[in-house]
Scaffold this active site. Structure first.
Site, short mmCIF file in Angstrom:
data_model
loop_
_atom_site.label_atom_id
_atom_site.label_comp_id
_atom_site.label_asym_id
_atom_site.label_seq_id
_atom_site.Cartn_x
_atom_site.Cartn_y
_atom_site.Cartn_z
N CYS A 54 -13.33 -35.02 29.05
CA CYS A 54 -14.05 -33.91 28.40
C CYS A 54 -14.19 -34.03 26.88
O CYS A 54 -15.29 -33.93 26.35
CB CYS A 54 -13.36 -32.59 28.74
SG CYS A 54 -13.54 -32.16 30.48
N LYS A 93 -18.29 -23.23 25.32
CA LYS A 93 -17.52 -24.33 25.91
C LYS A 93 -17.43 -25.50 24.92
O LYS A 93 -16.36 -26.03 24.63
CB LYS A 93 -18.18 -24.77 27.21
CG LYS A 93 -17.64 -26.06 27.80
CD LYS A 93 -16.21 -25.94 28.26
CE LYS A 93 -15.67 -27.29 28.70
NZ LYS A 93 -14.27 -27.25 29.08
N ARG A 119 -9.89 -41.45 33.00
CA ARG A 119 -11.12 -41.47 32.22
C ARG A 119 -10.82 -41.34 30.72
O ARG A 119 -10.12 -40.43 30.30
CB ARG A 119 -12.06 -40.34 32.69
CG ARG A 119 -12.61 -40.58 34.08
CD ARG A 119 -13.47 -39.43 34.57
NE ARG A 119 -12.70 -38.26 34.93
CZ ARG A 119 -13.23 -37.14 35.45
NH1 ARG A 119 -14.52 -37.09 35.67
NH2 ARG A 119 -12.47 -36.11 35.75
N LYS A 122 -13.91 -38.83 49.83
CA LYS A 122 -13.14 -37.67 49.35
C LYS A 122 -13.02 -36.60 50.43
O LYS A 122 -12.08 -35.81 50.45
CB LYS A 122 -13.81 -37.07 48.11
CG LYS A 122 -13.63 -37.92 46.87
CD LYS A 122 -14.19 -37.22 45.64
CE LYS A 122 -14.02 -38.10 44.41
NZ LYS A 122 -14.78 -37.64 43.27
N THR A 134 -20.12 -29.09 32.46
CA THR A 134 -20.41 -28.98 31.03
C THR A 134 -21.72 -29.71 30.77
O THR A 134 -21.83 -30.91 31.01
CB THR A 134 -19.27 -29.59 30.20
OG1 THR A 134 -18.05 -28.99 30.64
CG2 THR A 134 -19.47 -29.33 28.72
N GLU A 169 -15.92 -23.96 32.26
CA GLU A 169 -14.54 -24.06 32.75
C GLU A 169 -13.64 -24.59 31.63
O GLU A 169 -14.00 -25.53 30.94
CB GLU A 169 -14.51 -25.00 33.96
CG GLU A 169 -13.14 -25.12 34.61
CD GLU A 169 -12.51 -23.75 34.85
OE1 GLU A 169 -13.10 -22.93 35.56
OE2 GLU A 169 -11.42 -23.49 34.30
N PHE A 187 -1.80 -28.05 20.61
CA PHE A 187 -2.82 -29.03 20.20
C PHE A 187 -2.62 -29.49 18.76
O PHE A 187 -3.57 -29.73 18.03
CB PHE A 187 -4.24 -28.49 20.43
CG PHE A 187 -4.58 -28.45 21.89
CD1 PHE A 187 -5.30 -29.47 22.48
CD2 PHE A 187 -4.10 -27.43 22.70
CE1 PHE A 187 -5.57 -29.45 23.84
CE2 PHE A 187 -4.37 -27.40 24.05
CZ PHE A 187 -5.10 -28.42 24.63
N LEU A 188 -1.35 -29.56 18.38
CA LEU A 188 -1.02 -30.05 17.03
C LEU A 188 -0.12 -31.27 17.13
O LEU A 188 0.56 -31.60 16.17
CB LEU A 188 -0.28 -28.95 16.26
CG LEU A 188 -1.08 -28.07 15.31
CD1 LEU A 188 -0.14 -27.19 14.49
CD2 LEU A 188 -1.98 -28.87 14.37
N LEU A 235 -10.14 -25.16 32.27
CA LEU A 235 -8.86 -25.61 32.84
C LEU A 235 -8.43 -26.95 32.25
O LEU A 235 -9.26 -27.75 31.82
CB LEU A 235 -8.93 -25.70 34.37
CG LEU A 235 -9.91 -26.68 35.04
CD1 LEU A 235 -9.43 -28.11 34.98
CD2 LEU A 235 -10.13 -26.25 36.48
#
Ligand SMILES: NC(=O)c1ccc[n+]([C@@H]2O[C@H](COP(=O)([O-])OP(=O)(O)OC[C@H]3O[C@@H](n4cnc5c(N)ncnc54)[C@H](O)[C@@H]3O)[C@@H](O)[C@H]2O)c1
Length: 469
Positions: free
Chosen positions: A276, A220, A343, A37, A123, A155, A265-266, A157
């Site tokens: 996440c 969170k 993921r 990376k 997290t 976070e 988010f509906l 984002l």
């Protein structure tokens, strides 16, 4: 005032944190243990797809305010604030695997030579802030007394929109038992909090939540669990819509106009995924279990989400009768638009289930060019190529690009006429006009009607790729 910052772990979160903090005037060193990376990072390129990030990296490297290294000791010596952004994937018990965090704690302990504020962006299970401090103390014993403070700065984002989200957050949450450390962070975030960002017109003040470590960590988890539950709620209503003959897209448009609910988010579809939501909901369920409590709502949210991934298989079985040997064109692989992150991607889960049933799956995604570990899923260079001789087309990721597809050309390639819109992004009439039979999720009576105006996505600037999950 410029701070000297180290960012440990430059993956999807850390690279954005490093690029954005350099952009707002700090001196930043990114520390990455994966040598592969470091090569693109040092050349000013992110090792993954994230709109707008390469420009920030090149800007910081060009200005001499951003660099990347694998030298932990040098990064500690050259910084006063350390952001920890290493991965915390789900472990077998549902709780995050803290292996990378332990590694960081040990390296921090070994290299603490002046005072540092350690900021946890990863997290982590509730209580990890104190745990991190104890691990560091254990390794370094008394030598480091008073040499560090721990802050939890979760976070929020969204990949695909990460640079915008980091620079224009809805809120900044800071938790610590050390008020001076909170002051340091509030000062560091000043350009973001006051929305006085380089090259941008001043914006409205961003709310700052100052609290203790555990409350910040819980904020969170509770936020992600709520968003995941909101999507599962829409999916449960979509199931009912299918049964009673209602159209979920209009139901949620109508619901979302209520400001108490909000339209984001509906979206009914193949459900949530990514690195996440699943992990964080599992962690919360598992944490509750430690206290002998069952989080029934969260368990139901997970169950509904899992069912959504089977919907495609059920729909194709119903329609094609046998799946062995059927060719399926899969549009989309990333867990959501705007990223190449695979993921826990619902699209990949669908591909796996179809392959398991004996289907020949050919996938096309605008940015994902390979699917490691899935040799049975063929990757096409275009949607048209994926559609060749397909018995059905399945749209699994709501890339806006797919709305521009020439559906007639696509239909000319397929041998079957089923189009399963797993994200409800198409107007059924348009799809049917191209010669397909349209099938969506929770659209009991697919029809072309003038849509109820959707609530504008809060905080989303014009031209952003998508506000879906
Ligand atoms: N991805 C998201 O959208 C998102 C959003 C909010 C919060 N988070 C949380 O942020 C954390 C990071 O997530 P991510 O998606 O960026 O993970 P990631 O796997 O993309 O990045 C982690 C990076 O840390 C590096 N690393 C591990 N150990 C290291 C060490 N000792 N020294 C230096 N580098 C090391 C890895 O090589 C990797 O590049 C997780 O806890 C995640 O839950 C992620």
């Amino acid at each position: 005032m410029s701070s000297r910052v180290a960012v440990i772990g430059t993956g999807y979160v850390g690279t954005v944190v490093a690029g954005c903090l350099a952009h707002i005037g700090h001196q930043v060193i990114g520390v990455e243990s994966d040598a592969a990376k470091l090569v693109p990072l040092r050349a000013g390129r992110a090792p993954f797809h994230e709109p707008g990030l390469d420009a920030l990296l090149a800007e910081g490297i060009g200005a001499g305010t951003l660099s990347f290294t694998d030298d932990f000791a040098a990064a500690m010596d050259g910084s006063d604030v350390v952001f920890v952004c290493v991965g915390t994937p789900s472990g077998p018990d549902g709780l995050p695997d803290m292996t990378a965090m332990v590694g960081v704690a040990r390296s921090v302990a070994a290299n603490l030579r002046h005072h540092h504020v350690l900021v946890n962006k990863s997290t982590v299970p509730i209580g990890s802030g104190r745990w991190l401090a104890s691990v560091i103390e254990d390794v370094a014993r008394t030598r480091i007394e008073g040499l560090f403070s721990v802050v939890s700065n979760p976070e929020f984002l969204r990949e695909g929109n990460a640079v915008h989200d980091y620079l224009h957050p809805d809120r900044v949450v800071l938790g610590s038992d050390d008020p001076a450390a909170l002051d340091t962070l509030a000062e560091l975030y000043q350009p973001i909090l006051s929305q006085t960002l380089p090259g941008e017109a001043p914006g409205e003040q961003v709310p700052l939540v100052r609290t203790d470590l555990v409350t910040a960590e819980m904020t969170k988890y509770a936020s992600n669990a709520f968003l995941a539950t909101k999507i599962s709620f829409a999916n449960e209503i979509a199931r009912l819509c299918e049964m009673v003959g209602a159209d979920i897209t209009e139901v949620t448009a109508g619901m979302g106009l209520d400001t108490r609910i909000g339209g984001r988010f509906l979206d009914a579809g193949l459900g949530w995924g990514g690195s996440c939501f699943g992990k964080d909901v599992s962690a919360l369920i598992s944490t509750a279990g430690d206290y002998g409590y069952r989080t029934r709502i969260l368990e139901a949210a997970v169950e509904v989400n899992e069912d959504q991934r089977n919907l495609v298989v059920e729909a194709l079985l119903h329609d094609l009768k046998t799946l062995r040997g059927a060719r399926i064109a899969l549009l989309g692989l990333a867990f959501k638009p705007g990223t190449d992150d695979l993921r826990d991607s619902p699209a990949v889960a669908v591909a796996e289930r179809l392959v398991h049933r004996g289907c020949f799956v050919t996938a096309f995604d605008p940015v994902v060019g390979a699917l490691p570990g899935h040799p049975d899923v063929r990757i096409a260079a275009s949607a048209t190529e994926a559609a060749w001789q397909a018995d059905a087309v399945v749209l699994a990721t709501d890339w806006q690009e797919f709305l521009g597809l020439d559906l007639k050309s696509l239909r000319a390639e397929t041998r079957g006429d089923l189009f399963f819109d797993g994200r409800n992004i198409f107007d059924p009439g348009l799809v049917e006009a191209a010669g397909f039979r349209y099938r969506g999720i929770g659209r009991g009576v697919p029809k072309t009607v003038e849509r109820v105006a959707k609530e504008p996505a809060e905080g989303r600037p014009a031209g952003q790729p998508s506000w879906r999950d």
